[in-house]
Design an enzyme around this catalytic site. Structure first.
Site, PDB file in Angstrom:
ATOM      1  N   SER A  51       0.817  -1.223   0.000  1.00  0.00           N
ATOM      2  CA  SER A  51       0.000   0.000   0.000  1.00  0.00           C
ATOM      3  C   SER A  51       0.847   1.269   0.000  1.00  0.00           C
ATOM      4  CB  SER A  51      -0.958  -0.003   1.199  1.00  0.00           C
ATOM      5  OG  SER A  51      -0.239  -0.025   2.416  1.00  0.00           O
ATOM      6  N   GLY A  52       2.173   1.124   0.072  1.00  0.00           N
ATOM      7  CA  GLY A  52       3.017   2.310   0.014  1.00  0.00           C
ATOM      8  C   GLY A  52       3.369   2.872   1.382  1.00  0.00           C
ATOM      9  N   LYS A  53       3.321   2.037   2.413  1.00  0.00           N
ATOM     10  CA  LYS A  53       3.659   2.510   3.759  1.00  0.00           C
ATOM     11  C   LYS A  53       5.131   2.941   3.829  1.00  0.00           C
ATOM     12  CE  LYS A  53       2.447  -1.397   5.620  1.00  0.00           C
ATOM     13  NZ  LYS A  53       2.075  -2.069   4.341  1.00  0.00           N
ATOM     14  N   SER A  54       6.016   2.080   3.306  1.00  0.00           N
ATOM     15  CA  SER A  54       7.439   2.445   3.321  1.00  0.00           C
ATOM     16  C   SER A  54       7.689   3.688   2.478  1.00  0.00           C
ATOM     17  CB  SER A  54       8.295   1.282   2.811  1.00  0.00           C
ATOM     18  OG  SER A  54       8.145   0.168   3.655  1.00  0.00           O
TER      19      SER A  54
ATOM     20  N   GLU B 212       7.790  -1.279   9.565  1.00  0.00           N
ATOM     21  CA  GLU B 212       7.441  -2.696   9.832  1.00  0.00           C
ATOM     22  C   GLU B 212       7.205  -2.941  11.317  1.00  0.00           C
ATOM     23  OE1 GLU B 212       7.182  -4.885   7.253  1.00  0.00           O
ATOM     24  OE2 GLU B 212       8.899  -4.651   5.900  1.00  0.00           O
TER      25      GLU B 212
HETATM   26  P1  ADP Z   1       4.395  -1.267   1.738  1.00  0.00           P
HETATM   27  O1  ADP Z   1       5.471  -0.659   2.594  1.00  0.00           O
HETATM   28  O2  ADP Z   1       3.007  -0.808   2.148  1.00  0.00           O
HETATM   29  O3  ADP Z   1       4.459  -2.766   1.601  1.00  0.00           O
HETATM   30  P2  ADP Z   1       5.896  -0.117  -0.453  1.00  0.00           P
HETATM   31  O4  ADP Z   1       6.054   1.342  -0.142  1.00  0.00           O
HETATM   32  O5  ADP Z   1       7.074  -1.004  -0.156  1.00  0.00           O
HETATM   33  O6  ADP Z   1       4.562  -0.675   0.263  1.00  0.00           O
HETATM   34  O7  ADP Z   1       5.561  -0.356  -1.997  1.00  0.00           O
HETATM   35  C1  ADP Z   1       4.462   0.247  -2.632  1.00  0.00           C
HETATM   36  C2  ADP Z   1       4.660   0.043  -4.131  1.00  0.00           C
HETATM   37  O8  ADP Z   1       4.432  -1.335  -4.462  1.00  0.00           O
HETATM   38  C3  ADP Z   1       3.666   0.769  -4.999  1.00  0.00           C
HETATM   39  O9  ADP Z   1       4.059   2.117  -5.232  1.00  0.00           O
HETATM   40  C4  ADP Z   1       3.713  -0.048  -6.291  1.00  0.00           C
HETATM   41  O10 ADP Z   1       4.752   0.404  -7.134  1.00  0.00           O
HETATM   42  C5  ADP Z   1       4.094  -1.440  -5.836  1.00  0.00           C
HETATM   43  N1  ADP Z   1       3.017  -2.444  -5.943  1.00  0.00           N
HETATM   44  C6  ADP Z   1       3.170  -3.762  -6.243  1.00  0.00           C
HETATM   45  N2  ADP Z   1       1.999  -4.439  -6.192  1.00  0.00           N
HETATM   46  C7  ADP Z   1       1.044  -3.547  -5.847  1.00  0.00           C
HETATM   47  C8  ADP Z   1      -0.383  -3.620  -5.603  1.00  0.00           C
HETATM   48  N3  ADP Z   1      -1.080  -4.767  -5.714  1.00  0.00           N
HETATM   49  N4  ADP Z   1      -1.022  -2.486  -5.249  1.00  0.00           N
HETATM   50  C9  ADP Z   1      -0.340  -1.316  -5.134  1.00  0.00           C
HETATM   51  N5  ADP Z   1       0.986  -1.186  -5.343  1.00  0.00           N
HETATM   52  C10 ADP Z   1       1.692  -2.275  -5.690  1.00  0.00           C
END
Ligand code: ADP
Length: 201
Positions: free
Chosen positions: A19-22, A99
């Site tokens: 979801s883009g938390k990082s 995390e």
């Molecule tokens: P989180 O920390 O929430 O796991 P990240 O910030 O690491 O998320 O990564 C978010 C990025 O992952 C998005 O900007 C996109 O490029 C990629 N991504 C891969 N799969 C998906 C998905 N199903 N929905 C949204 N983004 C995704």
């Protein structure tokens, strides 16, 4: 986004995997660095030794971070040996932790002490586990935070906003009572919406 809080406070960033938390944590921290604030980012270590590391988003953006084994390591890194964390010249202006679902409930008093000591605390992590149950101490942190941002990913099945993390074991939806670590199984996760999130009971 300028922080509307002048003193110490707690910001929590949550959502499912992908979801883009990082990304959001990195964005906020990068802006604090541009403002020449003292920033320290922590993340859980895979092994449990202190080491220099980085928080990386799925898109590859990074910011320097210290990998730590547990909350006590964070406390030890920040404090002189006293039991309570004091506002001091060495205390960072901003502390980010990624995390946070991998840390225990001791994270709650630490976050509150830091905010009380004047630090802007930014925490990021999963709000729900793979069963869509509240994750650990997240309900407590969400209730106590000055600011909460709930992010969504994209559902891999239908393209709708995804609020949940689907756990797949060898390609099939996981069972509610599957152990968190399954030896020998191929495990993966996908972002899913409420409709397409499946837990086998
Ligand atoms: P989180 O920390 O929430 O796991 P990240 O910030 O690491 O998320 O990564 C978010 C990025 O992952 C998005 O900007 C996109 O490029 C990629 N991504 C891969 N799969 C998906 C998905 N199903 N929905 C949204 N983004 C995704």
């Amino acid at each position: 986004l300028k922080s509307p809080y002048s003193g110490g406070h707690l910001e929590v960033i949550v959502g499912p995997m992908f979801s883009g938390k990082s990304e959001e944590l990195i964005r906020r921290v990068t802006r604090a660095l541009i403002a020449r604030q003292r920033v320290q980012v922590f993340k859980p270590a895979v092994d449990d030794r202190y080491h220099e590391s980085a928080v990386a988003s799925h898109t590859g953006r990074t910011v320097g971070a210290l990998a730590v084994g547990d909350v006590a390591d964070i406390r030890a890194h920040l404090s002189g040996e006293g039991p309570l964390l004091q506002a001091s010249a060495e205390m960072p202006d901003v502390i980010g932790i990624d995390e946070i679902q991998f840390f225990g409930s001791e994270l709650v008093p630490l976050a509150l002490e830091l905010a009380d000591a004047g630090v802007r605390v930014i925490l990021a992590g999963l709000d729900l586990d793979f069963r869509a149950e509240p994750f650990g101490c997240m309900p407590d942190l969400l209730a106590r935070a000055e600011s909460v941002e709930k992010l969504t990913a994209i559902c891999t099945q239908c393209g709708a906003p995804a609020t949940r993390s689907q756990r797949l074991i060898s390609g099939r939806p996981a069972r509610f009572d599957d152990p968190v670590v399954l030896v020998g199984a191929q495990e993966s996760y996908e972002a899913r919406c409420r409709l397409h999130h499946v837990v086998i009971h």
